[in-house]
Write a protein that holds these residues in place. Structure first.
Motif, PDB file in Angstrom:
ATOM      1  N   ALA A 198      42.792 -80.084  50.798  1.00 35.66           N
ATOM      2  CA  ALA A 198      42.153 -80.094  49.276  1.00 35.66           C
ATOM      3  C   ALA A 198      40.497 -80.315  49.119  1.00 35.66           C
ATOM      4  N   VAL A 199      40.327 -80.269  50.496  1.00 36.45           N
ATOM      5  CA  VAL A 199      38.993 -79.914  51.047  1.00 36.45           C
ATOM      6  C   VAL A 199      38.801 -77.658  51.016  1.00 36.45           C
ATOM      7  N   ASN A 200      40.330 -77.778  51.464  1.00 33.69           N
ATOM      8  CA  ASN A 200      39.472 -75.847  51.243  1.00 33.69           C
ATOM      9  C   ASN A 200      39.592 -75.477  49.925  1.00 33.69           C
ATOM     10  N   ALA A 201      40.069 -76.463  49.301  1.00 35.83           N
ATOM     11  CA  ALA A 201      40.490 -75.622  47.727  1.00 35.83           C
ATOM     12  C   ALA A 201      39.265 -76.465  47.034  1.00 35.83           C
ATOM     13  N   LEU A 202      38.874 -77.057  47.079  1.00 37.06           N
ATOM     14  CA  LEU A 202      37.496 -78.061  46.926  1.00 37.06           C
ATOM     15  C   LEU A 202      36.330 -76.737  47.319  1.00 37.06           C
ATOM     16  N   THR A 203      36.304 -76.013  48.608  1.00 38.57           N
ATOM     17  CA  THR A 203      35.403 -75.384  48.963  1.00 38.57           C
ATOM     18  C   THR A 203      34.884 -73.720  48.446  1.00 38.57           C
ATOM     19  N   VAL A 204      36.205 -73.208  48.414  1.00 34.32           N
ATOM     20  CA  VAL A 204      36.790 -71.748  48.006  1.00 34.32           C
ATOM     21  C   VAL A 204      36.016 -71.827  46.689  1.00 34.32           C
ATOM     22  N   GLN A 205      35.752 -72.668  45.957  1.00 36.83           N
ATOM     23  CA  GLN A 205      35.421 -71.636  44.411  1.00 36.83           C
ATOM     24  C   GLN A 205      33.751 -71.491  44.621  1.00 36.83           C
ATOM     25  N   PRO A 206      33.780 -71.166  43.517  1.00 38.65           N
ATOM     26  CA  PRO A 206      32.264 -70.512  43.447  1.00 38.65           C
ATOM     27  C   PRO A 206      31.096 -71.410  43.492  1.00 38.65           C
ATOM     28  N   GLN A 207      31.611 -72.608  43.237  1.00 41.32           N
ATOM     29  CA  GLN A 207      30.824 -73.739  42.815  1.00 41.32           C
ATOM     30  C   GLN A 207      30.993 -74.622  43.763  1.00 41.32           C
ATOM     31  N   GLY A 208      32.482 -74.360  44.716  1.00 38.59           N
ATOM     32  CA  GLY A 208      32.233 -75.832  45.735  1.00 38.59           C
ATOM     33  C   GLY A 208      31.417 -76.513  46.077  1.00 38.59           C
ATOM     34  N   ALA A 209      30.115 -75.698  46.262  1.00 43.92           N
ATOM     35  CA  ALA A 209      29.113 -76.444  47.370  1.00 43.92           C
ATOM     36  C   ALA A 209      28.326 -77.134  46.376  1.00 43.92           C
ATOM     37  N   ALA A 210      27.966 -77.369  44.897  1.00 45.69           N
ATOM     38  CA  ALA A 210      27.679 -77.472  43.818  1.00 45.69           C
ATOM     39  C   ALA A 210      28.576 -79.104  43.168  1.00 45.69           C
ATOM     40  N   PHE A 211      29.945 -78.643  43.599  1.00 48.96           N
ATOM     41  CA  PHE A 211      30.749 -80.054  42.999  1.00 48.96           C
ATOM     42  C   PHE A 211      30.867 -81.178  44.601  1.00 48.96           C
ATOM     43  N   LEU A 212      30.432 -80.224  45.573  1.00 49.96           N
ATOM     44  CA  LEU A 212      30.696 -80.988  46.714  1.00 49.96           C
ATOM     45  C   LEU A 212      29.652 -82.530  46.665  1.00 49.96           C
ATOM     46  N   GLU A 213      28.442 -82.095  45.958  1.00 53.92           N
ATOM     47  CA  GLU A 213      26.755 -82.836  46.195  1.00 53.92           C
ATOM     48  C   GLU A 213      27.621 -83.642  45.055  1.00 53.92           C
ATOM     49  N   MET A 214      28.425 -83.818  44.175  1.00 54.62           N
ATOM     50  CA  MET A 214      28.560 -84.505  43.077  1.00 54.62           C
ATOM     51  C   MET A 214      29.279 -85.642  43.839  1.00 54.62           C
ATOM     52  N   ALA A 215      30.476 -85.433  44.924  1.00 55.88           N
ATOM     53  CA  ALA A 215      31.241 -86.246  44.586  1.00 55.88           C
ATOM     54  C   ALA A 215      30.928 -87.480  45.678  1.00 55.88           C
ATOM     55  N   GLY A 216      31.606 -88.930  45.295  1.00 60.08           N
ATOM     56  CA  GLY A 216      30.899 -90.187  45.314  1.00 60.08           C
ATOM     57  C   GLY A 216      32.114 -91.209  46.576  1.00 60.08           C
ATOM     58  N   PRO A 217      32.868 -92.402  46.325  1.00 62.45           N
ATOM     59  CA  PRO A 217      33.395 -92.997  47.517  1.00 62.45           C
ATOM     60  C   PRO A 217      35.057 -92.244  47.291  1.00 62.45           C
ATOM     61  N   ARG A 220      35.146 -89.033  49.105  1.00 64.15           N
ATOM     62  CA  ARG A 220      35.031 -89.764  50.771  1.00 64.15           C
ATOM     63  C   ARG A 220      36.453 -90.769  51.239  1.00 64.15           C
ATOM     64  N   ASP A 221      36.809 -91.228  50.884  1.00 59.42           N
ATOM     65  CA  ASP A 221      37.796 -91.485  50.934  1.00 59.42           C
ATOM     66  C   ASP A 221      38.929 -91.376  51.437  1.00 59.42           C
ATOM     67  N   PHE A 222      39.480 -90.440  50.208  1.00 57.16           N
ATOM     68  CA  PHE A 222      40.529 -89.097  50.001  1.00 57.16           C
ATOM     69  C   PHE A 222      40.767 -88.139  51.041  1.00 57.16           C
ATOM     70  N   SER A 223      38.971 -88.125  51.498  1.00 56.62           N
ATOM     71  CA  SER A 223      39.043 -86.615  52.690  1.00 56.62           C
ATOM     72  C   SER A 223      38.690 -86.953  53.600  1.00 56.62           C
ATOM     73  N   ARG A 224      38.463 -88.599  53.867  1.00 55.35           N
ATOM     74  CA  ARG A 224      37.842 -88.518  54.981  1.00 55.35           C
ATOM     75  C   ARG A 224      38.360 -87.784  56.181  1.00 55.35           C
ATOM     76  N   ILE A 225      39.819 -87.965  56.204  1.00 49.09           N
ATOM     77  CA  ILE A 225      41.276 -87.854  57.422  1.00 49.09           C
ATOM     78  C   ILE A 225      41.050 -86.445  57.280  1.00 49.09           C
ATOM     79  N   ALA A 226      40.233 -85.798  56.755  1.00 49.08           N
ATOM     80  CA  ALA A 226      40.304 -83.748  56.770  1.00 49.08           C
ATOM     81  C   ALA A 226      39.042 -83.734  58.083  1.00 49.08           C
ATOM     82  N   ALA A 227      38.048 -84.411  58.256  1.00 47.31           N
ATOM     83  CA  ALA A 227      37.100 -85.030  59.254  1.00 47.31           C
ATOM     84  C   ALA A 227      37.999 -84.406  60.840  1.00 47.31           C
ATOM     85  N   SER A 228      39.130 -84.938  60.647  1.00 46.95           N
ATOM     86  CA  SER A 228      39.579 -84.686  62.550  1.00 46.95           C
ATOM     87  C   SER A 228      39.682 -83.890  63.063  1.00 46.95           C
TER      88      SER A 228
END
Length: 298
Positions: A198-217, A220-228
């Motif tokens: 899910a994190v990879n699918a978000l960040t490979v999009q041209p607007q991925g960084a902008a989308f990520l800036e708007m992300a909320g709780p 955060r909760d869904f993607s927490r384990i992606a930092a493993s």
């Protein structure tokens, strides 16, 4: 129950926390430790996790009556082979690997006549962050630890292993290796894979960084384990590949259901699918022995 010497192979979060927990419980007199990195070994001494840093696996286990193998599952075979000659025939050897069938297969080929010393274990605990600096004595408290005993294990060894984990706060359960790997593919390995995807699918999009800036709780909760830790999870997913692929097929079928209802504009069916998941999740509670909201290494 008290051990004269704990040999810690892998001075990281999991191994370091086990050593600190045993020390805090007064269950061990002396702790030797080995990690591939000399810097890590010395840091473990500085933090009081181990008493003596060793330069090899073989040196570390010499004279130990308790050995914990806390290395990535991909390094289990080489670790078993390295400790075999110096492992006491009366020592209790355990691991903390998140997969069991592959670890047991590695032990069977590498340990030889010392196989009966090995009690496969998997504490359901961890954090998103790795490293000896994050080790803590209470990591295993109120958490579940799974044991998958071998036919070669004696009743005494099984009892001793259970008592060790219980003494540092874990609730012990027994499973077959096959049931363990199927279970954790469903409730741990696939969720981690989905978070990575899910994190990879978000960040490979041209607007991925902008989308990520708007992300909320929610994100955060869904993607927490992606930092493993990437190396740890590379090994886990590879080792349990068949069971993970089975769970991916189930997930793909469920995702197809949602896709079809959206394409068809069937809002009633869409709500039903959501309600079904909501009911299951609302009824589910984290069982005693797994109660911790920081777990990642599970």
């Amino acid at each position: 129950m008290k051990f004269q010497r704990l040999a810690l192979i892998g001075c990281g979060l999991m191994g370091g926390s086990f050593a600190l927990a045993l020390r805090q419980a007064g269950l061990v007199q002396h702790i030797t430790g080995f990690s591939a990195s000399e810097k890590t070994r010395q840091r473990a001494v500085e933090l009081g996790v181990i008493d003596q840093a060793c330069h090899s696996v073989a040196e570390t286990v010499q004279g130990a009556d308790l050995v914990l193998l806390a290395v990535p599952v991909g390094a289990m075979h080489s670790s078993f082979a390295a400790l075999r000659e110096n492992l006491s025939s009366t020592a209790l050897l355990m691991d903390v690997g998140s997969t069991k069938c592959d670890v047991i297969a590695a032990a069977q080929t590498a340990l030889g006549e010392r196989l009966n010393c090995f009690m496969p274990a998997h504490p359901i605990a961890g954090k998103e962050v790795a490293g000896i600096e994050h080790a803590e004595a209470n990591l295993y408290q109120a958490r579940r630890t799974i044991l998958t005993p071998l036919p070669q294990n004696s009743i005494r060894q099984i009892k001793m292993a259970s008592e060790v984990w219980t003494a540092i706060g874990s609730q012990v359960s027994h499973m077959t290796p096959e049931a363990h790997d199927a279970t954790f593919a469903a409730v741990s390995h696939l969720p981690h894979l989905l978070a990575f995807a899910a994190v990879n699918a978000l960040t490979v999009q041209p607007q991925g960084a902008a989308f990520l800036e708007m992300a909320g709780p929610g994100f955060r909760d869904f993607s927490r384990i992606a930092a493993s830790d990437s190396a740890v999870w590379r090994d886990i997913l590879s080792a349990n590949r068949d069971e993970v692929l089975t769970q991916m097929a189930h997930f793909r079928a469920a995702l197809d259901q949602f896709e079809n209802t959206l394409k068809q504009g069937d809002t009633a069916a869409l709500q039903q699918l959501i309600q079904q998941a909501s009911d299951v999740r609302s009824a589910w509670t984290l069982q005693a022995g797994n109660a911790c909201n920081k777990a990642s290494e599970d």
